[in-house]
Write a protein that holds these residues in place. Sequence first.
Motif, mmCIF file in Angstrom:
data_model
loop_
_atom_site.group_PDB
_atom_site.id
_atom_site.type_symbol
_atom_site.label_atom_id
_atom_site.label_comp_id
_atom_site.label_asym_id
_atom_site.label_seq_id
_atom_site.Cartn_x
_atom_site.Cartn_y
_atom_site.Cartn_z
ATOM 1 N N ARG B 327 15.614 -27.648 32.660
ATOM 2 C CA ARG B 327 16.381 -26.484 31.764
ATOM 3 C C ARG B 327 17.818 -26.570 31.657
ATOM 4 N NH1 ARG B 327 11.791 -26.356 31.226
ATOM 5 N NH2 ARG B 327 10.287 -24.639 31.604
ATOM 6 N N MET B 356 9.143 -31.624 29.601
ATOM 7 C CA MET B 356 9.460 -30.428 29.188
ATOM 8 C C MET B 356 11.005 -30.168 29.311
ATOM 9 S SD MET B 356 8.323 -28.084 27.138
ATOM 10 C CE MET B 356 9.054 -26.737 26.359
ATOM 11 N N ARG B 358 13.969 -27.480 28.019
ATOM 12 C CA ARG B 358 14.227 -26.107 27.291
ATOM 13 C C ARG B 358 15.651 -25.750 27.367
ATOM 14 N NH1 ARG B 358 10.756 -21.305 28.821
ATOM 15 N NH2 ARG B 358 11.874 -20.463 27.085
ATOM 16 N N HIS B 368 23.341 -28.856 22.136
ATOM 17 C CA HIS B 368 22.225 -29.512 22.991
ATOM 18 C C HIS B 368 21.302 -30.377 22.184
ATOM 19 C CE1 HIS B 368 18.710 -29.940 25.854
ATOM 20 N NE2 HIS B 368 19.459 -29.740 26.588
ATOM 21 N N GLY B 386 7.861 -31.643 25.144
ATOM 22 C CA GLY B 386 8.273 -30.621 24.235
ATOM 23 C C GLY B 386 9.831 -30.381 24.702
ATOM 24 N N ALA B 387 10.306 -29.921 23.585
ATOM 25 C CA ALA B 387 11.852 -29.553 23.559
ATOM 26 C C ALA B 387 11.775 -28.229 22.814
ATOM 27 C CB ALA B 387 12.662 -30.632 23.089
ATOM 28 N N THR B 388 12.743 -27.438 23.249
ATOM 29 C CA THR B 388 13.192 -26.114 22.583
ATOM 30 C C THR B 388 14.543 -25.854 22.995
ATOM 31 O OG1 THR B 388 12.786 -24.529 24.405
ATOM 32 C CG2 THR B 388 10.824 -25.175 22.940
ATOM 33 N N ALA B 389 15.369 -25.273 21.948
ATOM 34 C CA ALA B 389 16.677 -24.687 22.213
ATOM 35 C C ALA B 389 16.720 -23.226 21.518
ATOM 36 C CB ALA B 389 17.628 -25.648 21.669
ATOM 37 N N GLY B 390 17.325 -22.384 22.212
ATOM 38 C CA GLY B 390 17.563 -21.151 21.621
ATOM 39 C C GLY B 390 18.573 -20.392 22.356
ATOM 40 N N ASP B 393 16.857 -14.071 24.544
ATOM 41 C CA ASP B 393 16.092 -13.122 23.851
ATOM 42 C C ASP B 393 16.616 -11.608 23.753
ATOM 43 O OD1 ASP B 393 14.383 -11.723 22.712
ATOM 44 O OD2 ASP B 393 12.480 -12.293 23.986
#
Lengths: 252, 451
Positions: B327, B356, B358, B368, B386-390, B393
């Motif tokens: 993370r 994973m 994130r 990133h 898996g890879a996410t960037a955000g 929220d």
Amino acid sequence: MKSLMKIENLHAEVGGKEILKGINLNIAPGQVHAIMGPNGSGKSTLSNVLAGRDDYVVTKGSVSFMGENLLEMAPEERAAAGIFLAFQYPLEIPGVATMTFLKTAINAQRKTRGEDELSTPAFMRFVREKSALLGVKDEMLKRPLNVGFSGGEKKRNEILQMALLEPAFCILDETDSGLDIDALKVVSEGVNALRDKERSMLVITHYQRLLDYIVPDFVHVLSNGRVVRSGGKDLALELEKSGYAEYGADAA
Amino acid sequence: MTHLTTQGNIKKTAAEKAFPALYDKIAPGLPGGKAVRRLRNKAMEDFKASGLPGRGVEAWKYTNLRQLLTDSYPPAVPAGGGVLMNTDEAASHGAFSTLERATMVFVDGHYRPELSDISAIGDKARIMTLAQALETEDTRALDTLVSAADADPLINLTLAMMRDGAMVSIPDGVRIKTPLHFVHINRTGASCANTTRHIVHVGKGAALKIFQTHAGSENATYFTNTLFIAQIGNEGQLTRVKVQGDSLSAFHFGHLRAELGEKAKLRDFTLNLGGHVVRSEVDVALAGNAADAHVSGAYLLSGKQHCDTSIMMDHQRPGGTSQQQFRGVVDDGAQGIFQGKVRVAPDAQKSDGRQMVRALLLSERASHFAKPELEIFADDVQCAHGATAGELDDEALFFLRARGIPEPRAKALLITGFIGEALDDITDLDIRDRLEELTQNWLDRRSGETS
């Protein structure tokens, strides 16, 4: 009449589109007001504006709460002052334990009001007592906030928060949505247990059914951003028969 | 990771010229006899041939050291007895000072026995310093010192310039409960380098837990390069928890190379908080059947920090399982990088490799990069990445604020929760608490700066 919340000529827009076009409501301590209306009439916008969501812009009008200008307060200040919004879709927050969240919220509000924080044992006793009444199991409290909760469990968790935070003014935003009849009864009982002569409620719903369980003192019909009709609890029954067709929107 | 020598005709950078010059000057003073000296010379020749990794070197795609590293740093001079420092002060630099543990303290890359305390495990394990091992030409140490021109240039640098480190060997069947803490402190505050090499051998069925912390004088520009070599015997277990809190002007290179025997286990967690340019690398060879490696971590970046996490999971034998769980929280103009590779050899059937990453971007200037790579030569395997960037929220933030939680605290709750997903493997609640506390401190410092 003594007023807890007074909404005058309230106009608000979302994304440049005017949704509320002059709302007037006066709510006295202890009263339960129901807001009914077709989809798109502005019901949820009203609840979000009162709770202080950022992307809702008030363009005109005022809201006074306990004599203070509510619209100038940040969401967390409103909460500490006694506003509680029970969300239509309670958020799932992975990684944040329900108990941590509850304790942080209770103590943040106490701190803002200049009260001492609750000790851990006192907090635990308080949560156990209230959660037993609402049938919220220990196992739920150990999970991350609302993660893996059913629709009914999420709504019960909302009412548990309401019971713990003891707000002066509760906004129930379509609390009946997604509930079966058994869950609706449990949630309504939880809400009714919180009714008293000081605490007011604004119950927002599309359907009359909820109002069989949470019986309001007044019913208002919202259409196209305005209150077009107000009456007693019988108005809800009348709407159940006639639908919203005459209020210029989709039938219920 | 393989480094190809493609720079024959490229003009050397200042740092590429400075390192060999520096080596010529300091080599006579480095520990070890002739055999060690030969290995050092060879490593420096290999470094000269390869140069620093630049553009075009895939393993360093996002961290161009030819550009980022403009200078070499002279090695730190031993602080000597003149500098007052007691164990408490040294320990206070570490994140785990309140936990029961044995300590080996390295100040500016030099082992400091008077600040260390290995009595809690000293009689159950064989412990010496790398400097001692090199002076006596201990074969276990020498075996790990083989360089190659196609090896990582930073590894060749550690080999050429290494000064000290820990050499720990846990006999077969010995399970040590008390963690061993490698405390790294930069004290001089001046421009200097420390090069450390740890060699840890965990015997068959043995177990060891290691804390590794890095800290340095605030705003000091220094260069720290640590290679940690771990050999875990059949059914042995090594747990490492590393907290990197170097100065925000420092260059930090930290590399773990682990080789796992049959049914051996590795549990590795790294929290990167400090450093200006950081390369945090873990190479795992699942060399025995059914070896099991979980490599996880988190990085919290702000300002102009550049932090590159590069992981290699090499499934060499059948039935191995691996997990990578990372993370990243990136604020201001900082840059986070994650490269994760899973390689499955032709006969490593029934391998299971998961990954994973994130990232949470807290500012519009934050960036990133995630580069997952799978190289699978066996046909009966399970691999997932898996890879996410955000961003944070908004809905969740409003929900918390509507319950009376002030915005900075609400953000902190969400970020702590986000990081918490990478802490799942840390079952020791005391350690988990310490890591959460460090996360909280970072967040408090951030909100202090912006409010």
